[in-house]
Motif scaffolding. Structure first.
Motif, PDB file in Angstrom:
ATOM      1  N   ASP A   1      -3.434 -20.349  -8.566  1.00 25.07           N
ATOM      2  CA  ASP A   1      -3.009 -19.092  -9.199  1.00 25.07           C
ATOM      3  C   ASP A   1      -3.289 -17.904  -8.288  1.00 25.07           C
ATOM      4  O   ASP A   1      -2.447 -17.013  -8.136  1.00 25.07           O
ATOM      5  N   GLN A   2      -4.458 -17.881  -7.684  1.00 24.74           N
ATOM      6  CA  GLN A   2      -4.829 -16.767  -6.808  1.00 24.74           C
ATOM      7  C   GLN A   2      -3.932 -16.704  -5.579  1.00 24.74           C
ATOM      8  O   GLN A   2      -3.495 -15.626  -5.168  1.00 24.74           O
ATOM      9  N   VAL A   3      -3.643 -17.855  -5.016  1.00 24.60           N
ATOM     10  CA  VAL A   3      -2.785 -17.898  -3.833  1.00 24.60           C
ATOM     11  C   VAL A   3      -1.370 -17.446  -4.189  1.00 24.60           C
ATOM     12  O   VAL A   3      -0.741 -16.684  -3.454  1.00 24.60           O
ATOM     13  N   ILE A   4      -0.887 -17.888  -5.330  1.00 24.62           N
ATOM     14  CA  ILE A   4       0.447 -17.475  -5.783  1.00 24.62           C
ATOM     15  C   ILE A   4       0.487 -15.960  -5.986  1.00 24.62           C
ATOM     16  O   ILE A   4       1.446 -15.298  -5.584  1.00 24.62           O
ATOM     17  N   CYS A   5      -0.534 -15.401  -6.583  1.00 28.10           N
ATOM     18  CA  CYS A   5      -0.589 -13.943  -6.783  1.00 28.10           C
ATOM     19  C   CYS A   5      -0.585 -13.200  -5.445  1.00 28.10           C
ATOM     20  O   CYS A   5       0.128 -12.203  -5.287  1.00 28.10           O
ATOM     21  N   LYS A   6      -1.359 -13.673  -4.482  1.00 26.95           N
ATOM     22  CA  LYS A   6      -1.367 -13.064  -3.154  1.00 26.95           C
ATOM     23  C   LYS A   6       0.026 -13.124  -2.532  1.00 26.95           C
ATOM     24  O   LYS A   6       0.508 -12.158  -1.949  1.00 26.95           O
ATOM     25  N   TYR A   7       0.652 -14.267  -2.670  1.00 25.08           N
ATOM     26  CA  TYR A   7       1.985 -14.454  -2.103  1.00 25.08           C
ATOM     27  C   TYR A   7       2.980 -13.470  -2.727  1.00 25.08           C
ATOM     28  O   TYR A   7       3.744 -12.818  -2.021  1.00 25.08           O
ATOM     29  N   ILE A   8       2.946 -13.364  -4.032  1.00 28.71           N
ATOM     30  CA  ILE A   8       3.859 -12.455  -4.733  1.00 28.71           C
ATOM     31  C   ILE A   8       3.612 -11.007  -4.302  1.00 28.71           C
ATOM     32  O   ILE A   8       4.556 -10.253  -4.050  1.00 28.71           O
ATOM     33  N   LYS A   9       2.354 -10.614  -4.200  1.00 28.75           N
ATOM     34  CA  LYS A   9       2.037  -9.247  -3.779  1.00 28.75           C
ATOM     35  C   LYS A   9       2.543  -8.972  -2.371  1.00 28.75           C
ATOM     36  O   LYS A   9       3.112  -7.914  -2.104  1.00 28.75           O
ATOM     37  N   LEU A  10       2.334  -9.921  -1.478  1.00 27.63           N
ATOM     38  CA  LEU A  10       2.818  -9.753  -0.113  1.00 27.63           C
ATOM     39  C   LEU A  10       4.338  -9.690  -0.061  1.00 27.63           C
ATOM     40  O   LEU A  10       4.915  -8.895   0.674  1.00 27.63           O
ATOM     41  N   GLU A  11       4.953 -10.528  -0.839  1.00 24.13           N
ATOM     42  CA  GLU A  11       6.407 -10.548  -0.878  1.00 24.13           C
ATOM     43  C   GLU A  11       6.954  -9.217  -1.394  1.00 24.13           C
ATOM     44  O   GLU A  11       7.899  -8.668  -0.835  1.00 24.13           O
ATOM     45  N   LYS A  12       6.350  -8.696  -2.437  1.00 25.06           N
ATOM     46  CA  LYS A  12       6.795  -7.414  -2.994  1.00 25.06           C
ATOM     47  C   LYS A  12       6.564  -6.273  -2.006  1.00 25.06           C
ATOM     48  O   LYS A  12       7.409  -5.400  -1.862  1.00 25.06           O
ATOM     49  N   SER A  13       5.420  -6.272  -1.360  1.00 23.45           N
ATOM     50  CA  SER A  13       5.150  -5.204  -0.386  1.00 23.45           C
ATOM     51  C   SER A  13       6.101  -5.323   0.798  1.00 23.45           C
ATOM     52  O   SER A  13       6.538  -4.313   1.340  1.00 23.45           O
ATOM     53  N   SER A  14       6.446  -6.523   1.178  1.00 23.23           N
ATOM     54  CA  SER A  14       7.394  -6.731   2.256  1.00 23.23           C
ATOM     55  C   SER A  14       8.783  -6.224   1.856  1.00 23.23           C
ATOM     56  O   SER A  14       9.479  -5.603   2.667  1.00 23.23           O
ATOM     57  N   GLU A  15       9.170  -6.463   0.626  1.00 20.76           N
ATOM     58  CA  GLU A  15      10.454  -5.962   0.129  1.00 20.76           C
ATOM     59  C   GLU A  15      10.491  -4.438   0.114  1.00 20.76           C
ATOM     60  O   GLU A  15      11.491  -3.827   0.469  1.00 20.76           O
ATOM     61  N   LYS A  16       9.392  -3.808  -0.271  1.00 19.70           N
ATOM     62  CA  LYS A  16       9.331  -2.348  -0.302  1.00 19.70           C
ATOM     63  C   LYS A  16       9.487  -1.774   1.102  1.00 19.70           C
ATOM     64  O   LYS A  16      10.164  -0.781   1.298  1.00 19.70           O
ATOM     65  N   ILE A  17       8.849  -2.420   2.056  1.00 17.07           N
ATOM     66  CA  ILE A  17       8.939  -1.957   3.437  1.00 17.07           C
ATOM     67  C   ILE A  17      10.376  -2.087   3.936  1.00 17.07           C
ATOM     68  O   ILE A  17      10.913  -1.181   4.559  1.00 17.07           O
ATOM     69  N   GLN A  18      11.018  -3.186   3.628  1.00 13.99           N
ATOM     70  CA  GLN A  18      12.395  -3.382   4.054  1.00 13.99           C
ATOM     71  C   GLN A  18      13.331  -2.399   3.364  1.00 13.99           C
ATOM     72  O   GLN A  18      14.273  -1.907   3.974  1.00 13.99           O
ATOM     73  N   ASP A  19      13.087  -2.115   2.104  1.00 17.59           N
ATOM     74  CA  ASP A  19      13.922  -1.170   1.370  1.00 17.59           C
ATOM     75  C   ASP A  19      13.802   0.249   1.914  1.00 17.59           C
ATOM     76  O   ASP A  19      14.741   1.035   1.827  1.00 17.59           O
ATOM     77  N   SER A  20      12.667   0.581   2.457  1.00 21.27           N
ATOM     78  CA  SER A  20      12.454   1.938   2.944  1.00 21.27           C
ATOM     79  C   SER A  20      13.126   2.181   4.290  1.00 21.27           C
ATOM     80  O   SER A  20      13.257   3.309   4.728  1.00 21.27           O
ATOM     81  N   HIS A  21      13.568   1.108   4.939  1.00 20.66           N
ATOM     82  CA  HIS A  21      14.229   1.269   6.256  1.00 20.66           C
ATOM     83  C   HIS A  21      15.681   1.252   6.118  1.00 20.66           C
ATOM     84  O   HIS A  21      16.556   1.092   5.733  1.00 20.66           O
TER      85      HIS A  21
END
Length: 58
Positions: free
Chosen positions: A38-58
């Motif tokens: 569960d913890q690893v999945i949560c980390k993965y989701i958070k990283l994925e979302k932050s990565s999407e935000k970074i891509q959206d801002s460019h």
């Protein structure tokens, strides 16, 4: 991210092995592994979302 994917897969496999012998497996260890996944999945989701935000801002 790749390391998290690998870790998720390893934990899933471990859980699956434990569930095959559910009647005899140590339930505390089963719970521990499940929580770890569960913890690893949560980390993965958070990283994925932050990565999407970074891509959206460019």
């Amino acid at each position: 991210m790749e390391e998290l994917r690998k870790q998720m897969e390893e934990l899933r496999q471990e859980l699956n092995r434990m569930l095959e012998d559910f009647d005899t497996c140590d339930k505390e260890i089963l719970l521990k592994v499940s929580r770890e996944l569960d913890q690893v999945i949560c980390k993965y989701i958070k990283l994925e979302k932050s990565s999407e935000k970074i891509q959206d801002s460019h």
